[in-house]
Write a protein that holds these residues in place. Structure first.
Motif, PDB file in Angstrom:
ATOM      1  N   UNK A 134     -12.803 -15.495 -10.557  1.00  0.00           N
ATOM      2  CA  UNK A 134     -12.299 -14.623 -10.008  1.00  0.00           C
ATOM      3  C   UNK A 134     -13.185 -13.269  -9.484  1.00  0.00           C
ATOM      4  N   UNK A 135     -13.140 -12.825  -8.457  1.00  0.00           N
ATOM      5  CA  UNK A 135     -13.963 -11.596  -8.215  1.00  0.00           C
ATOM      6  C   UNK A 135     -13.098 -10.478  -7.600  1.00  0.00           C
ATOM      7  N   UNK A 136     -13.125  -9.593  -8.359  1.00  0.00           N
ATOM      8  CA  UNK A 136     -12.147  -8.252  -8.033  1.00  0.00           C
ATOM      9  C   UNK A 136     -13.226  -7.404  -7.124  1.00  0.00           C
ATOM     10  N   UNK A 137     -12.587  -7.353  -5.747  1.00  0.00           N
ATOM     11  CA  UNK A 137     -12.819  -6.478  -4.901  1.00  0.00           C
ATOM     12  C   UNK A 137     -12.482  -5.113  -4.729  1.00  0.00           C
ATOM     13  N   UNK A 138     -12.863  -4.159  -5.682  1.00  0.00           N
ATOM     14  CA  UNK A 138     -12.002  -2.891  -5.886  1.00  0.00           C
ATOM     15  C   UNK A 138     -12.220  -1.995  -4.647  1.00  0.00           C
ATOM     16  N   UNK A 139     -11.288  -1.910  -3.779  1.00  0.00           N
ATOM     17  CA  UNK A 139     -11.531  -1.143  -2.773  1.00  0.00           C
ATOM     18  C   UNK A 139     -11.027   0.293  -2.866  1.00  0.00           C
ATOM     19  N   UNK A 140     -10.506   0.895  -3.975  1.00  0.00           N
ATOM     20  CA  UNK A 140     -10.100   2.079  -4.290  1.00  0.00           C
ATOM     21  C   UNK A 140      -9.759   2.383  -5.767  1.00  0.00           C
ATOM     22  N   UNK A 141      -8.806   3.120  -5.900  1.00  0.00           N
ATOM     23  CA  UNK A 141      -8.347   3.469  -7.305  1.00  0.00           C
ATOM     24  C   UNK A 141      -7.732   2.437  -7.968  1.00  0.00           C
ATOM     25  N   UNK A 142      -8.432   2.115  -9.383  1.00  0.00           N
ATOM     26  CA  UNK A 142      -7.788   1.253 -10.283  1.00  0.00           C
ATOM     27  C   UNK A 142      -7.423   1.925 -11.517  1.00  0.00           C
ATOM     28  N   UNK A 143      -6.148   2.060 -11.490  1.00  0.00           N
ATOM     29  CA  UNK A 143      -5.438   2.900 -12.571  1.00  0.00           C
ATOM     30  C   UNK A 143      -4.704   2.275 -13.590  1.00  0.00           C
ATOM     31  N   UNK A 144      -4.818   2.527 -14.993  1.00  0.00           N
ATOM     32  CA  UNK A 144      -4.103   1.871 -15.850  1.00  0.00           C
ATOM     33  C   UNK A 144      -4.263   0.429 -15.899  1.00  0.00           C
ATOM     34  N   UNK A 145      -2.767  -0.149 -15.695  1.00  0.00           N
ATOM     35  CA  UNK A 145      -3.003  -1.775 -15.558  1.00  0.00           C
ATOM     36  C   UNK A 145      -3.685  -2.154 -14.300  1.00  0.00           C
ATOM     37  N   UNK A 156       0.848  -1.121  -0.088  1.00  0.00           N
ATOM     38  CA  UNK A 156      -0.010   0.074  -0.058  1.00  0.00           C
ATOM     39  C   UNK A 156       0.863   1.422  -0.050  1.00  0.00           C
ATOM     40  N   UNK A 157       1.973   1.159   0.485  1.00  0.00           N
ATOM     41  CA  UNK A 157       2.811   2.491   0.518  1.00  0.00           C
ATOM     42  C   UNK A 157       3.391   2.816  -0.778  1.00  0.00           C
ATOM     43  N   UNK A 158       3.461   1.865  -1.790  1.00  0.00           N
ATOM     44  CA  UNK A 158       3.618   2.036  -3.120  1.00  0.00           C
ATOM     45  C   UNK A 158       2.406   2.254  -4.025  1.00  0.00           C
ATOM     46  N   UNK A 159       1.112   2.088  -3.489  1.00  0.00           N
ATOM     47  CA  UNK A 159       0.090   2.128  -4.287  1.00  0.00           C
ATOM     48  C   UNK A 159      -0.274   0.733  -5.102  1.00  0.00           C
ATOM     49  N   UNK A 160       0.241  -0.204  -4.419  1.00  0.00           N
ATOM     50  CA  UNK A 160       0.153  -1.748  -4.992  1.00  0.00           C
ATOM     51  C   UNK A 160       0.556  -1.761  -6.654  1.00  0.00           C
ATOM     52  N   UNK A 161       1.530  -1.326  -6.935  1.00  0.00           N
ATOM     53  CA  UNK A 161       2.073  -1.417  -8.470  1.00  0.00           C
ATOM     54  C   UNK A 161       1.938  -2.917  -9.012  1.00  0.00           C
ATOM     55  N   UNK A 162       2.034  -2.874 -10.234  1.00  0.00           N
ATOM     56  CA  UNK A 162       2.257  -4.391 -10.942  1.00  0.00           C
ATOM     57  C   UNK A 162       3.499  -4.410 -11.490  1.00  0.00           C
ATOM     58  N   UNK A 163       4.129  -3.574 -11.620  1.00  0.00           N
ATOM     59  CA  UNK A 163       5.526  -3.701 -12.069  1.00  0.00           C
ATOM     60  C   UNK A 163       6.652  -2.675 -11.383  1.00  0.00           C
ATOM     61  N   UNK A 164       7.760  -3.128 -11.468  1.00  0.00           N
ATOM     62  CA  UNK A 164       8.980  -2.644 -10.466  1.00  0.00           C
ATOM     63  C   UNK A 164       9.119  -3.283  -9.443  1.00  0.00           C
ATOM     64  N   UNK A 165       8.413  -4.792  -9.340  1.00  0.00           N
ATOM     65  CA  UNK A 165       8.473  -5.504  -8.034  1.00  0.00           C
ATOM     66  C   UNK A 165       8.434  -6.784  -8.572  1.00  0.00           C
ATOM     67  N   UNK A 166       7.992  -7.712  -7.505  1.00  0.00           N
ATOM     68  CA  UNK A 166       7.573  -9.224  -7.927  1.00  0.00           C
ATOM     69  C   UNK A 166       6.346  -9.513  -8.150  1.00  0.00           C
ATOM     70  N   UNK A 167       5.381  -8.549  -8.441  1.00  0.00           N
ATOM     71  CA  UNK A 167       4.097  -8.713  -8.526  1.00  0.00           C
ATOM     72  C   UNK A 167       3.749 -10.023  -9.290  1.00  0.00           C
ATOM     73  N   UNK A 168       4.133  -9.730 -10.621  1.00  0.00           N
ATOM     74  CA  UNK A 168       3.811 -10.672 -11.800  1.00  0.00           C
ATOM     75  C   UNK A 168       4.186 -12.071 -11.520  1.00  0.00           C
ATOM     76  N   UNK A 169       5.279 -12.446 -10.922  1.00  0.00           N
ATOM     77  CA  UNK A 169       5.868 -13.700 -10.618  1.00  0.00           C
ATOM     78  C   UNK A 169       5.051 -14.287  -9.367  1.00  0.00           C
ATOM     79  N   UNK A 170       4.615 -13.416  -8.532  1.00  0.00           N
ATOM     80  CA  UNK A 170       3.855 -13.899  -7.503  1.00  0.00           C
ATOM     81  C   UNK A 170       2.349 -14.242  -7.867  1.00  0.00           C
TER      82      UNK A 170
END
Length: 264
Positions: free
Chosen positions: A105-116, A21-35
């Motif tokens: 799969x259900x997306x529970x969108x809790x806040x901004x969902x931007x771009x990717x 959350x401190x990075x706003x849950x980004x999908x790049x620049x981290x291990x998000x995709x692999x996980x």
């Protein structure tokens, strides 16, 4: 131990929580995709899982791509062919993995969902939004294109005209507009979001799990195949379904006027 994604299972439902959350849950620049890919593979092979809820920790669902990672790709020393391969090996693995996952799969969108982040929500089968959710297909604002499949996903969720408006303007819409456009199926008070997602998951997991997996596969295939091809696939799946213990139990429960038990 995962750095980005929390995997929690309660009964037949897995909750995946993006947890940076401190990075706003980004999908790049981290291990998000692999996980994500590892979690999806785990779910696909776990017959005990019948539904998935995807949400974000903190106040943001996902802000999409990491701006610092984009800045690094703009470096003139980085070859375009390398960037192309980075997309193939990185973010583009995510829509393929989620598309092929046979568990709803259900997306529970809790806040901004931007771009990717918006595209990630579109990769899911169902979307429920908190009143605090916001949505934007904002790639052109940064001088880039939807590199994660958003140009394929978004029109299939809300139609070409509205997808074009959202994509070409890069404007942010609120949860109510998302509901009006069919981007989400329900908007709920923020503090009721997870309860609403769990209640929906419970209604899904009440049904025979193998039939549910095959039904989702048929719906996914129907997005890009011919009717005659889908009918052939449906006949094959139906032959399998008729021979499952779950079908026998469902029919017996209906005739005996009782609730079925698919956990036997």
């Amino acid at each position: 131990m995962n750095d980005f994604l929390r995997y929690q299972q309660t009964g037949h439902v897995v909750t995946l929580t993006m947890d940076q959350p401190e990075r706003r849950n980004p999908l790049t620049g981290n291990s998000a995709v692999q996980e994500f890919v590892a979690a999806i593979e785990r779910i696909q092979h776990d017959a005990s899982v019948r539904a998935v809820i995807l949400t974000g920790a903190g106040t943001v669902f996902s802000a999409g791509g990491d701006i610092r990672a984009m800045q690094a790709q703009a470096d003139p020393r980085v070859e375009p062919l390398r960037i192309r391969q980075d997309y193939r090996d990185g973010i583009q693995r995510l829509p393929l993995a989620l598309f092929n996952l046979e568990v709803p799969v259900i997306a529970a969108v809790n806040g901004p969902a931007i771009g990717a982040g918006l595209d990630l929500a579109c990769m899911c089968d169902l979307r429920i939004a908190s009143e605090q959710a916001r949505f934007a297909e904002s790639f052109v604002k940064l001088g880039i294109i939807p590199g994660d499949g958003g140009a394929w996903l978004l029109p299939r969720v809300i139609g070409m005209a509205r997808a074009a408006e959202l994509t070409f303007t890069a404007e942010i819409i609120d949860a109510q507009r998302a509901l009006e456009w069919g981007l989400v199926s329900r908007v709920v008070p923020h503090d009721q979001l997870m309860a609403a997602a769990q209640e929906l998951a419970a209604r899904i997991t009440a049904h025979p799990p193998q039939a549910m997996r095959m039904t989702k596969r048929l719906m996914r295939e129907a997005m890009h195949t011919r009717l005659d091809t889908l009918l052939e696939m449906s006949a094959a799946f139906q032959a399998l379904a008729h021979k499952t213990p779950e079908h026998a139990e469902a029919v017996a429960a209906f005739l005996e006027k009782r609730a079925p038990n698919f956990d036997r």
